[in-house]
Enzyme design. Sequence first.
Site, mmCIF file in Angstrom:
data_model
loop_
_atom_site.group_PDB
_atom_site.id
_atom_site.type_symbol
_atom_site.label_atom_id
_atom_site.label_comp_id
_atom_site.label_asym_id
_atom_site.label_seq_id
_atom_site.Cartn_x
_atom_site.Cartn_y
_atom_site.Cartn_z
ATOM 1 N N VAL A 190 0.868 -1.180 0.000
ATOM 2 C CA VAL A 190 0.000 0.000 0.000
ATOM 3 C C VAL A 190 0.902 1.227 0.000
ATOM 4 O O VAL A 190 1.765 1.381 0.874
ATOM 5 C CB VAL A 190 -0.923 0.020 1.226
ATOM 6 C CG1 VAL A 190 -1.818 1.263 1.202
ATOM 7 C CG2 VAL A 190 -1.787 -1.246 1.275
ATOM 8 N N LYS B 2 -3.038 0.542 -3.829
ATOM 9 C CA LYS B 2 -2.832 -0.805 -3.300
ATOM 10 C C LYS B 2 -2.397 -1.711 -4.445
ATOM 11 O O LYS B 2 -3.043 -1.736 -5.502
ATOM 12 C CB LYS B 2 -4.115 -1.348 -2.661
ATOM 13 C CG LYS B 2 -3.997 -2.794 -2.188
ATOM 14 C CD LYS B 2 -5.286 -3.316 -1.582
ATOM 15 C CE LYS B 2 -5.472 -2.800 -0.181
ATOM 16 N NZ LYS B 2 -6.597 -3.481 0.511
ATOM 17 N N ASP C 85 -14.967 -7.334 7.903
ATOM 18 C CA ASP C 85 -13.708 -7.271 8.659
ATOM 19 C C ASP C 85 -13.552 -5.911 9.320
ATOM 20 O O ASP C 85 -12.477 -5.325 9.319
ATOM 21 C CB ASP C 85 -12.511 -7.573 7.740
ATOM 22 C CG ASP C 85 -11.225 -7.827 8.529
ATOM 23 O OD1 ASP C 85 -11.325 -8.110 9.752
ATOM 24 O OD2 ASP C 85 -10.132 -7.724 7.948
#
Length: 293
Positions: free
Chosen positions: A28, A43, A133
């Site tokens: 990243v 990314k 997440d």
Amino acid sequence: MAPVTAGQRVDDRYLLETLLENRHGVQVWRATQHPLRRQVVVKLVPQGDDAALERRFQREAEALGRLNHPACVDVYDHGVWQGWLFLVTAWIDGELLADRVGTRWSPSDALTLVTDIASGLAYAHVREVYHRDLSPSRIIIDHVDGRDFARMVDFGSARFADSTLDTTAGGAPYGTPGYMAPERIEGERGDARGDVYAMGVIFFELLTGQHPFRRDRAIETLAAQASGEVPDPASLQPPVQVPRAISWTIDRCTRRNPAERLQDGEALLAALLACRVALSDRRLWKLTPAMED
């Protein structure tokens, strides 16, 4: 696959400047987009090495492409470059919520942050996108219009209600110990109720300055989650005094049985609005939201 260094231009447009993260082959970078000269995040995922990783990358790109909300980071571009998959998102000049946990927040500040994220989840869940997440490491605090504003990032584990493709490798749970819902720990794919669970844990952590399940090892944390309950903040020593509506909301976010939880971001947002009303008037502190109990 070509090596990547600062000073290279991804797709001839994104000048790589600072490596922010390099884990499991995923890089990243902070970069500048030319000719616009705006700061972005790039990314990079190696192409062809890990099919599950590539699926997670594609899911993140698709998830962000579906979402246009202040609590969801903007996606600008994605594609393939010299053996790398790349995803370009907005640069947010803020800090991770993970750097601010561990101390007790005021109920008002904690409620404001959780409400920011809940508004984004309500938007995403209506569009059948589930983050799966959420944790303090996936939330960035930005400064907008004179106040802090929370934004979700890293939709690499996102799932869509209209898809049979999961992003977990080999059926193994993929997520952050301490914030994964019990059904995710057991290997289920997860849905909106898993995001609600994570927000309940985060809300508790902000209010109390402590995590309800964290242990020395990840496997012990997961075991504590699978069998434990998030306590009422008022039951701690010393007790954390909050309106009953807040305790009720945390409890209804973090039930082990997903059928007993608030079912999605819209339900969570409604409960948080009731919490805000209760917080504004001490006479209402003993009342629960006007919902089925």
